[in-house]
Design a protein around this motif. Sequence first.
Motif, PDB file in Angstrom:
ATOM      1  N   SER A 124       0.831  -1.204   0.000  1.00  0.00           N
ATOM      2  CA  SER A 124       0.000   0.000   0.000  1.00  0.00           C
ATOM      3  C   SER A 124       0.865   1.253   0.000  1.00  0.00           C
ATOM      4  O   SER A 124       0.586   2.220  -0.724  1.00  0.00           O
ATOM      5  CB  SER A 124      -0.925  -0.002   1.219  1.00  0.00           C
ATOM      6  OG  SER A 124      -1.864  -1.061   1.143  1.00  0.00           O
ATOM      7  N   VAL A 158      -4.328  -2.902  -2.577  1.00  0.00           N
ATOM      8  CA  VAL A 158      -3.985  -1.811  -1.669  1.00  0.00           C
ATOM      9  C   VAL A 158      -5.069  -1.691  -0.610  1.00  0.00           C
ATOM     10  O   VAL A 158      -6.259  -1.810  -0.897  1.00  0.00           O
ATOM     11  CB  VAL A 158      -3.854  -0.492  -2.452  1.00  0.00           C
ATOM     12  CG1 VAL A 158      -3.633   0.681  -1.506  1.00  0.00           C
ATOM     13  CG2 VAL A 158      -2.712  -0.585  -3.455  1.00  0.00           C
ATOM     14  N   GLY A 183      -9.086  -1.099  -4.699  1.00  0.00           N
ATOM     15  CA  GLY A 183      -7.673  -1.189  -4.366  1.00  0.00           C
ATOM     16  C   GLY A 183      -6.851  -2.065  -5.275  1.00  0.00           C
ATOM     17  O   GLY A 183      -5.678  -2.324  -4.986  1.00  0.00           O
ATOM     18  N   ASN A 199     -10.879   2.626  -2.187  1.00  0.00           N
ATOM     19  CA  ASN A 199     -10.355   1.788  -1.107  1.00  0.00           C
ATOM     20  C   ASN A 199     -11.438   1.635  -0.043  1.00  0.00           C
ATOM     21  O   ASN A 199     -11.546   2.434   0.872  1.00  0.00           O
ATOM     22  CB  ASN A 199      -9.091   2.425  -0.524  1.00  0.00           C
ATOM     23  CG  ASN A 199      -8.394   1.521   0.469  1.00  0.00           C
ATOM     24  OD1 ASN A 199      -8.784   0.372   0.661  1.00  0.00           O
ATOM     25  ND2 ASN A 199      -7.364   2.032   1.105  1.00  0.00           N
TER      26      ASN A 199
END
Length: 300
Positions: A124, A158, A183, A199
């Motif tokens: 991330s 992520v 993500g 996200n």
Amino acid sequence: MKKAKVLLICPNLKGKKGTINRVQPSLGLMIIAQKLIDDGHIVKIHDTALEGWENQNIIDPKNNSITIGQSDEEIKKFISDFSPDIVAISVLFSNFLESAHCVARLAKEVDKNIKVVLGGNHISNAIIDYRFALIDKDSNLPDFIKDLEDKNIDFALVGEGETSMVQLTNAIVNNTDVSKISGLVKKIGHKKYFINSKNDKHEMNSLPRPARHLVNMDAYFKIGAFHSPKSKSNRVLNVMGSRGCPEKCTFCTTPQMWGSNVRWRTTEHIMDEIINDVRDYRIGEIQFEDDTLTLHKKNL
């Protein structure tokens, strides 16, 4: 809808000889595993550092740097024996990165059709660095995502991965579109990437109890190297009651990973995990993994 065989891996780590190198069950992988199981998939978790804990090799005598974990042959055999459709590798810290790429290579050597996914805090943060580098040309950060410049890596995820990993698994085995998965990151050309920046943050009480039955709890207890430097018992239960932190520390990835708003599980949700797992694993100590445990006095 087809179902998949998914192997979730914690890779070998780099550490220091003569110091306490810590190893404990991955809450992230155990929660993802249970979500996948609930969706009908077949799942295994394998911690190569744990299973090869006695295999500690010096890689830099000047700094006493060592690698800890299984040999390539042992890892490759485990992957081959399970024969997964997907291998997902947790890269919590940068000291797991080199081994993560090694696991990816070994998976493709077993079967080039295995899809390899990277996730975790380090990944991330790598995406954040990449985006910052595109904006600030003087940042001295690379204008590419080094972790994805590897032919053996198919995808990265992520942020919070519980729901997105289930969605990605279903998309892979059913050959459907992955572009709307929260993500998701994928290399699409030379220094070019598809990044779905959305996200999603989970409602904490929607998360299942971690699938501790899939990890070698007794091996973790035997080593007794959990996060706390002053454990009173080797039989530790690591629990997270909340996610997120409102602070802006430049050295920390927590706000990017979990968000700036702290989300709490209810007392009942936390206690269901504690009561059952303390009984099942004869726990002697509970360690909370929250990043900002003291933010809310009542919940504390």
